[in-house]
Design a protein around this motif. Structure first.
Motif, mmCIF file in Angstrom:
data_model
loop_
_atom_site.group_PDB
_atom_site.id
_atom_site.type_symbol
_atom_site.label_atom_id
_atom_site.label_comp_id
_atom_site.label_asym_id
_atom_site.label_seq_id
_atom_site.Cartn_x
_atom_site.Cartn_y
_atom_site.Cartn_z
ATOM 1 N N ALA A 73 0.830 -1.207 0.000
ATOM 2 C CA ALA A 73 0.000 0.000 0.000
ATOM 3 C C ALA A 73 0.861 1.252 0.000
ATOM 4 O O ALA A 73 2.028 1.245 0.354
ATOM 5 C CB ALA A 73 -0.916 -0.001 1.213
ATOM 6 N N MET A 74 0.262 2.346 -0.373
ATOM 7 C CA MET A 74 1.051 3.536 -0.633
ATOM 8 C C MET A 74 1.244 4.401 0.606
ATOM 9 O O MET A 74 0.427 4.422 1.495
ATOM 10 C CB MET A 74 0.375 4.353 -1.726
ATOM 11 N N ILE A 90 0.007 -0.672 -8.202
ATOM 12 C CA ILE A 90 0.208 -1.512 -7.022
ATOM 13 C C ILE A 90 0.620 -2.905 -7.494
ATOM 14 O O ILE A 90 -0.144 -3.559 -8.201
ATOM 15 C CB ILE A 90 -1.070 -1.595 -6.166
ATOM 16 N N PRO A 91 1.799 -3.355 -7.141
ATOM 17 C CA PRO A 91 2.283 -4.647 -7.643
ATOM 18 C C PRO A 91 1.409 -5.827 -7.229
ATOM 19 O O PRO A 91 0.907 -5.880 -6.103
ATOM 20 C CB PRO A 91 3.679 -4.765 -7.024
ATOM 21 N N LYS A 92 1.209 -6.727 -8.178
ATOM 22 C CA LYS A 92 0.646 -8.068 -7.972
ATOM 23 C C LYS A 92 -0.842 -8.115 -7.669
ATOM 24 O O LYS A 92 -1.415 -9.211 -7.561
ATOM 25 C CB LYS A 92 1.408 -8.827 -6.882
ATOM 26 N N ILE A 93 -1.509 -6.984 -7.476
ATOM 27 C CA ILE A 93 -2.950 -7.064 -7.267
ATOM 28 C C ILE A 93 -3.631 -7.491 -8.564
ATOM 29 O O ILE A 93 -3.112 -7.280 -9.655
ATOM 30 C CB ILE A 93 -3.541 -5.726 -6.773
ATOM 31 N N ASP A 94 -4.803 -8.102 -8.441
ATOM 32 C CA ASP A 94 -5.519 -8.547 -9.628
ATOM 33 C C ASP A 94 -6.596 -7.535 -10.009
ATOM 34 O O ASP A 94 -6.699 -6.457 -9.399
ATOM 35 C CB ASP A 94 -6.088 -9.956 -9.427
ATOM 36 N N SER A 100 -9.716 -2.358 -6.666
ATOM 37 C CA SER A 100 -10.699 -1.586 -5.903
ATOM 38 C C SER A 100 -10.936 -2.126 -4.500
ATOM 39 O O SER A 100 -11.155 -1.358 -3.567
ATOM 40 C CB SER A 100 -12.047 -1.565 -6.633
ATOM 41 N N PHE A 101 -10.911 -3.450 -4.337
ATOM 42 C CA PHE A 101 -11.405 -4.056 -3.103
ATOM 43 C C PHE A 101 -10.322 -4.509 -2.144
ATOM 44 O O PHE A 101 -10.643 -5.027 -1.067
ATOM 45 C CB PHE A 101 -12.316 -5.241 -3.459
ATOM 46 N N SER A 102 -9.055 -4.334 -2.476
ATOM 47 C CA SER A 102 -7.971 -4.747 -1.594
ATOM 48 C C SER A 102 -7.663 -3.666 -0.563
ATOM 49 O O SER A 102 -7.994 -2.488 -0.751
ATOM 50 C CB SER A 102 -6.711 -5.038 -2.413
ATOM 51 N N PRO A 103 -7.007 -4.031 0.548
ATOM 52 C CA PRO A 103 -6.563 -3.031 1.512
ATOM 53 C C PRO A 103 -5.657 -1.979 0.879
ATOM 54 O O PRO A 103 -5.720 -0.795 1.234
ATOM 55 C CB PRO A 103 -5.817 -3.853 2.561
ATOM 56 N N ALA A 104 -4.798 -2.398 -0.051
ATOM 57 C CA ALA A 104 -3.883 -1.446 -0.682
ATOM 58 C C ALA A 104 -4.636 -0.425 -1.522
ATOM 59 O O ALA A 104 -4.287 0.761 -1.546
ATOM 60 C CB ALA A 104 -2.872 -2.199 -1.547
ATOM 61 N N ALA A 105 -5.660 -0.870 -2.242
ATOM 62 C CA ALA A 105 -6.454 0.060 -3.042
ATOM 63 C C ALA A 105 -7.201 1.039 -2.148
ATOM 64 O O ALA A 105 -7.321 2.229 -2.467
ATOM 65 C CB ALA A 105 -7.430 -0.708 -3.925
#
Length: 476
Positions: free
Chosen positions: A26-27, A246-250, A255-260
């Motif tokens: 995450a950023m 964001i690396p490796k997210i699908d 949209s739905f990941s913690p990193a997003a």
């Protein structure tokens, strides 16, 4: 803009300790654009947010995203979701098609939702956050539907903004064609800088580095393996927007990941979120029961989803043992779905796992098993399954589904019924499957389990010959 290391987030609780390895992607240090950031700690300064789902999806996918906004101070009453009645795009945008929506109808649904939210909240501006096809409705509304004066921020996760393919002459009438008129118009330069976004709205896109199934130079996931799509990994980016990688997210995790979520929160507020998901003890759950339609003009069309209430469906909710999947007593909630589609409200406990049993004529009796719910939610939507005749020849049919992301054999720890080999999941290619089916020929009823990283679900099999199906649905 690439992302770095996120703040350290407390675990949800011991029962649901999510390590969320994507958090390390995450950023931090992401600066907002020129507009003043909104403060989540002062509700009077917050703007309402409208979340727009993707092709064939429903608002239910935003469940954990809403929890994260709430856990970081955003008022629940300012978080709104759109359910598009017919969420699938037409094969050809300019030709009516049963059970599907055009780009114009999609945009009109969003415009009506925004107008209703502005009237309800008394706000002057809204924030729009969309996934996949939802990005199209947002762009179309802001740039062509009069929405620019009402939208302060637009965040597009995994939007196929330059198409899933851009091969001239290959179904140009489809809205997902980068060579077609819809996207050509949206992507036309808006100013002397050649920007593809219109202002004064502040824009951000979120994409994967190379793991989005709809931003691939090869047409594998389009049924065209080995054929160039003329769309690269950077396809979701837009000139003039803040473009976050964001690396490796699908595709769905954009949209739905913690990193997003972390990227979105910081873009809106100017600061990193402090929490992941904070659990509540006593919760209230609600949502709608939707059905499946059949195209009357195509006998072989199969089922397509809609987000229309399935009136007459019956739902029972059972507390279950998280170690065995066995029911703990009688149903704690039972309802027959009426015209509005709602199945709740249901007073629940965040430490308890539940089985949702859906019955409806013309459908399989569907047993949906979920992890305990950390917080209240009014978008716990569900729909019963249909069983093909061939599926009734086995003792039990089990479906494992991950609505908010895909299964990635190269990235994730996964076990289904004790096996690491997941049907349809291929190591070494971009993540593209969010569900898997297995047949179990053992009789009588037995336990079945699924494990995805830190989330574990235990369920029971039910007799397929009598029209039952088991669904293990991941939350994270």
């Amino acid at each position: 803009v690439a992302v770095g290391t996120p703040p350290r987030f407390p675990k949800i609780n011991d029962m649901r300790s999510q390590t969320f390895k994507m958090w390390r992607l995450a950023m931090t240090g992401l600066l907002t654009s020129a507009c003043a950031p909104l403060s989540p700690s002062h509700p009077s300064q917050q703007a309402p947010i409208v979340f727009v789902h993707g092709n064939g999806d429903s608002a239910a996918l935003w469940q954990t995203t809403l929890w994260r906004f709430e856990s970081n101070g955003w008022s629940h009453h300012l978080l709104h979701t759109l359910d598009v009645a017919y969420p699938l795009a037409r094969d050809a945008d300019d030709k009516p098609q049963a059970g599907r929506s055009s780009t114009k109808e999609h945009m009109q649904a969003l415009r009506a939702k925004v107008e209703a939210v502005l009237q309800e909240t008394g706000s002057k501006r809204v924030i729009l956050i969309g996934n996949s096809r939802g990005a199209y409705a947002i762009r179309n509304y802001i740039c062509n539907g009069g929405g620019s004066q009402w939208v302060s921020h637009a965040i597009l996760g995994g939007g196929p903004n330059h198409g899933v393919q851009a091969i001239p002459g290959l179904n140009d009438a489809n809205e997902f064609s980068g060579a077609g008129p819809f996207l050509k118009q949206l992507n036309a330069p808006k100013n002397a800088n050649g920007d593809e976004v219109c202002g004064p709205t502040q824009w951000m896109t979120i994409r994967s580095d190379n793991n989005d199934k709809f931003a691939q130079p090869d047409g594998l996931w389009l049924g065209m393996k080995g054929r160039p799509t003329f769309v690269g990994f950077e396809g979701p980016e837009l000139k003039g927007a803040l473009n976050v990688v964001i690396p490796k997210i699908d595709h769905r995790e954009t949209s739905f990941s913690p990193a997003a979520f972390a990227a979105s929160f910081q873009f809106i507020t100017g600061k990193a979120p402090e929490h992941n998901i904070l659990a509540q003890e006593h919760i209230e759950l609600n949502g709608k029961v939707f059905g499946l339609g059949v195209d009357p003009l195509k006998a072989d069309s199969g089922n397509f989803v809609n987000n229309l209430p399935l009136r007459g469906a019956k739902l029972k909710v059972y507390a279950i043992d998280t170690q065995t999947g066995q029911r703990q007593g009688h149903a704690e909630h039972a309802v027959t779905v009426q015209e509005d589609g709602h199945w709740g409200p249901f007073k629940a406990n965040s430490h308890t796992a539940y089985e949702f049993e859906l019955t409806m004529e013309g459908y399989a009796t569907t047993h949906i098993y979920r992890s305990p719910f950390a917080r209240s939610s009014n978008i716990i939507h569900m729909r019963p399954e249909r069983l093909a005749a061939a599926d009734r020849t086995t003792q039990a049919m089990v479906i494992w589904t991950r609505p908010r992301g895909y299964f990635d054999a190269s990235r994730d720890h996964m076990l289904l019924n004790g096996k690491t080999d997941i049907p349809g999941v291929i190591k070494g290619v971009s993540a593209g499957n969010s569900s898997a089916k297995i047949r179990i020929d053992e009789f009588p009823q037995r336990e079945v389990s699924a494990e995805f990283n830190s989330e574990k679900i235990k369920a029971l099999t039910w007799p397929a010959s009598q029209g039952h199906v088991t669904v293990l649905e991941l939350t994270y």
